[in-house]
Design an enzyme around this catalytic site. Structure first.
Site, short mmCIF file in Angstrom:
data_model
loop_
_atom_site.label_atom_id
_atom_site.label_comp_id
_atom_site.label_asym_id
_atom_site.label_seq_id
_atom_site.Cartn_x
_atom_site.Cartn_y
_atom_site.Cartn_z
N SER A 29 0.84 -1.20 0.00
CA SER A 29 0.00 0.00 0.00
C SER A 29 0.87 1.25 0.00
CB SER A 29 -0.89 0.00 1.24
OG SER A 29 -0.09 -0.07 2.42
N ASN A 116 -0.32 -2.24 14.03
CA ASN A 116 -1.76 -2.02 14.17
C ASN A 116 -2.09 -0.72 14.91
OD1 ASN A 116 -1.85 -4.43 12.91
ND2 ASN A 116 -2.68 -5.60 14.65
N THR A 161 -40.84 26.79 -5.61
CA THR A 161 -41.10 25.47 -5.02
C THR A 161 -41.58 24.64 -6.21
OG1 THR A 161 -43.40 25.95 -4.49
CG2 THR A 161 -41.80 26.38 -2.74
N HIS A 162 -41.20 23.39 -6.25
CA HIS A 162 -41.50 22.52 -7.40
C HIS A 162 -40.96 23.12 -8.70
CE1 HIS A 162 -44.33 20.40 -4.71
NE2 HIS A 162 -44.58 21.62 -4.27
N SER A 283 -18.41 23.48 -27.26
CA SER A 283 -18.78 22.20 -27.85
C SER A 283 -17.91 21.98 -29.09
CB SER A 283 -20.26 22.25 -28.24
OG SER A 283 -20.49 21.43 -29.36
N LYS A 289 -22.02 27.22 -28.16
CA LYS A 289 -22.21 26.69 -26.81
C LYS A 289 -21.22 27.19 -25.78
CE LYS A 289 -24.52 22.98 -26.20
NZ LYS A 289 -25.52 22.86 -25.19
N ASN A 291 -20.91 25.61 -22.10
CA ASN A 291 -21.52 24.61 -21.21
C ASN A 291 -20.97 24.69 -19.79
OD1 ASN A 291 -23.01 23.51 -23.35
ND2 ASN A 291 -21.28 22.23 -23.97
N GLU A 296 -21.25 20.57 -13.56
CA GLU A 296 -21.66 19.17 -13.73
C GLU A 296 -20.63 18.25 -13.07
OE1 GLU A 296 -22.19 18.97 -17.99
OE2 GLU A 296 -23.68 20.57 -17.89
N TYR A 323 -7.39 -6.26 14.20
CA TYR A 323 -6.93 -5.85 12.87
C TYR A 323 -7.09 -6.95 11.82
CZ TYR A 323 -4.31 -4.34 8.89
OH TYR A 323 -3.99 -4.01 7.60
N GLN A 328 -7.00 -2.13 5.40
CA GLN A 328 -5.97 -1.34 4.73
C GLN A 328 -6.54 -0.36 3.71
OE1 GLN A 328 -1.85 -2.77 3.85
NE2 GLN A 328 -2.62 -2.88 1.77
N LYS A 331 -7.44 3.93 3.94
CA LYS A 331 -6.69 5.14 3.61
C LYS A 331 -6.95 5.61 2.18
CE LYS A 331 -3.32 2.97 5.55
NZ LYS A 331 -4.26 2.12 6.29
N1 ARG Z 1 -0.46 -1.17 5.99
C1 ARG Z 1 -1.30 -1.79 6.98
C2 ARG Z 1 -2.65 -1.09 6.98
O1 ARG Z 1 -2.70 0.02 6.58
C3 ARG Z 1 -0.67 -1.64 8.31
C4 ARG Z 1 -1.18 -2.55 9.35
C5 ARG Z 1 -0.54 -3.84 9.21
N2 ARG Z 1 -0.81 -4.75 10.24
C6 ARG Z 1 -0.81 -6.05 10.00
N3 ARG Z 1 -1.06 -6.80 10.99
N4 ARG Z 1 -0.63 -6.52 8.79
O2 ARG Z 1 -3.65 -1.62 7.33
#
Ligand code: ARG
Length: 464
Positions: A29, A116, A161-162, A283, A289, A291, A296, A323, A328, A331
């Site tokens: 990650s 963790n 309204t509406h 456009s 146009k 737009n 949007e 955990y 993971q 994030k």
């Molecule tokens: N990169 C992991 C996460 O964001 C860190 C936690 C890892 N802990 C584990 N027991 N594998 O969740």
């Protein structure tokens, strides 16, 4: 013995084979959580300071680790740090590099903690800063709306309204409605900061630790109010992620509503506002146009923020506590929602700063659709002591009459009105003036000019 100098993952004394290429590819990650480097380094520095104060590590080792961590921070800031997917995430990348810089003593850094509690400490700190940044951006957008409102207190437009003409309002009153929404968003985010005030560090993997750590010290040093109460809940809890994602969703819903409103007002049918060339696109085939693409975009992105909230709710549903790798993804989801919201606020700010109300068209539209009918009914109640329901009926007859004659209410003569309700005199004609109508709504929170001025003053003061 120098196990960590080679290119192996830190747990290689037990797991003999490298993770499969596929797992290395999907399981890491680092591209996402490298955003947490500052929080991770600060968390580690405070952690080793505490370990030293508690006599768990020596002065020399503490200083060595802090030296290494500061060096790593500089490398990252100068783009000289080499991230390695093999080490999964930012926490392991930093720890690995620490071994390279200070050698085996780096091994003391992970005493009495786990990834963790580490990851969730970093993540809470990051989310808290991001929340403060959003509040700042919301203040900016509120300031912009206050400025546009100030210039448009007496700009009269139809209130709908509406989507049918209902009663006349000030354009500023409409805009100030959005100040209320953004102000509630601000309060929601402020509340979230409170829910981010407990420090996870020291919960370790899930049980706490047998080392004599001082969790109050680390909590205070890292800007939290206190340590969390239960170590299992600590590593399992992602409620603060949900709070953030929900608050982002509500705020982007508000942005989407104003975007939709502006798209309608900008349409050729309404033509109530003109958008600056900076925020429209052309456009490829229709040369005429302009737009409202950016508006949007705002409306569309709201869908993604809702999706992110539901992704996180779904990840947590049915997940046993403590955990799990499922967590993971928290994030990536939160970072994305944060980025979307900040972009959307900036875009809306740009649109509002450059928007021009087409005042004459607003007034023309406000004068159509028998918009002062309710004012007439109110007038009858006040001046000819009638129950409202009776006044309503008489007014409906007058509207029918005007419709038949193809006239607006303000085009009817006193004689014509008298034929329907003999009690009426020429004095009644003033109620058909839309400006009077707007300014007569003096009840608290209504659209009278004084009310609007007071609200603008109040928010200007609040924001200072
Ligand atoms: N990169 C992991 C996460 O964001 C860190 C936690 C890892 N802990 C584990 N027991 N594998 O969740």
């Amino acid at each position: 013995m120098n196990k960590n100098k080679n290119n192996k993952a830190i747990w290689n004394s037990r797991i003999k084979e490298d993770a499969s290429i596929l797992f290395q590819k999907v399981g890491n990650s680092i591209d996402i959580d490298k955003k947490l480097f500052k929080e991770d380094i600060l968390g580690s520095i405070v952690h080793v300071e505490m370990l030293f104060r508690q006599k768990i590590i020596s002065f020399k080792i503490k200083n060595k680790i802090i030296y290494g961590l500061n060096k790593i921070e500089k490398e990252i800031l100068k783009n000289k740090f080499e991230y390695n997917k093999k080490y999964e995430d930012i926490h392991m990348n930093i720890e690995k590099r620490l071994f390279q810089i200070i050698g085996e003593d780096a091994g003391y850094i992970h005493t009495a903690r786990s990834r963790n509690d580490q990851v969730i400490t970093d993540f809470k700190m990051w989310t808290s800063s991001a929340t403060k940044e959003i509040i700042k951006n919301l203040n900016d957008i509120i300031k912009t709306i206050l400025k546009v409102s100030e210039k448009n207190i007496e700009t009269i437009m139809p209130g709908f309204t509406h989507l049918k003409n209902a009663q006349a309002v000030s354009f500023a009153h409409y805009l100030m409605a959005y100040v209320e929404m953004f102000n509630r968003d601000k309060n929601r985010f402020l509340y979230n900061i409170k829910s981010l005030s407990e420090c996870p560090l020291g919960a370790a993997a899930l049980t706490g630790t047998s080392f004599n750590i001082d969790r109050n010290f680390t909590a205070k040093k890292l800007g939290f109010e206190k340590p969390t109460n239960n170590s299992i809940d600590t590593v399992a809890d992602r409620d603060f992620v949900l709070d953030f994602l929900y608050s982002v969703s509500v705020c982007s819903m508000h942005i989407s509503r104003i975007a939709e409103e502006l798209i309608i007002w900008n349409s050729d049918g309404f033509n109530l506002i003109t958008l600056s060339d900076k925020v429209v696109t052309g456009s490829s085939i229709m040369p005429q146009k302009k737009n409202p693409d950016l508006l949007e975009y705002l409306r569309g992105k709201t869908g993604t923020t809702y999706g992110n909230l539901f992704s996180m709710l779904t990840i947590l549903k049915g997940l046993p506590i403590s955990y799990f790798k499922d967590l993971q993804d928290d994030k990536e989801i939160l970072f994305k929602s944060n980025e979307i919201l900040n972009n959307c606020i900036s875009i809306l700010n740009e649109v509002l700063k450059n928007l021009r109300p087409n005042k004459q068209q607003m007034l023309n539209l406000a004068n159509s659709g028998y918009i002062t009918a309710t004012d007439l009914a109110d007038y009858l109640v006040k001046n000819h002591s009638m129950p409202f329901r009776k006044a309503y009926q008489i007014t409906a007859m007058i509207v029918n009459f005007a419709e038949k004659k193809n006239k607006k209410l303000n085009e009817l003569s006193a004689e014509e009105l008298k034929k329907i309700e003999p009690k009426l005199t020429t004095e009644v004609l003033k109620v058909f003036n839309v400006k009077n109508s707007v300014n007569s709504k003096k009840s608290y929170g209504g659209t009278s000019f004084d009310n609007i001025k007071k609200m603008i003053m109040k928010y200007k003061k609040d924001i200072k």
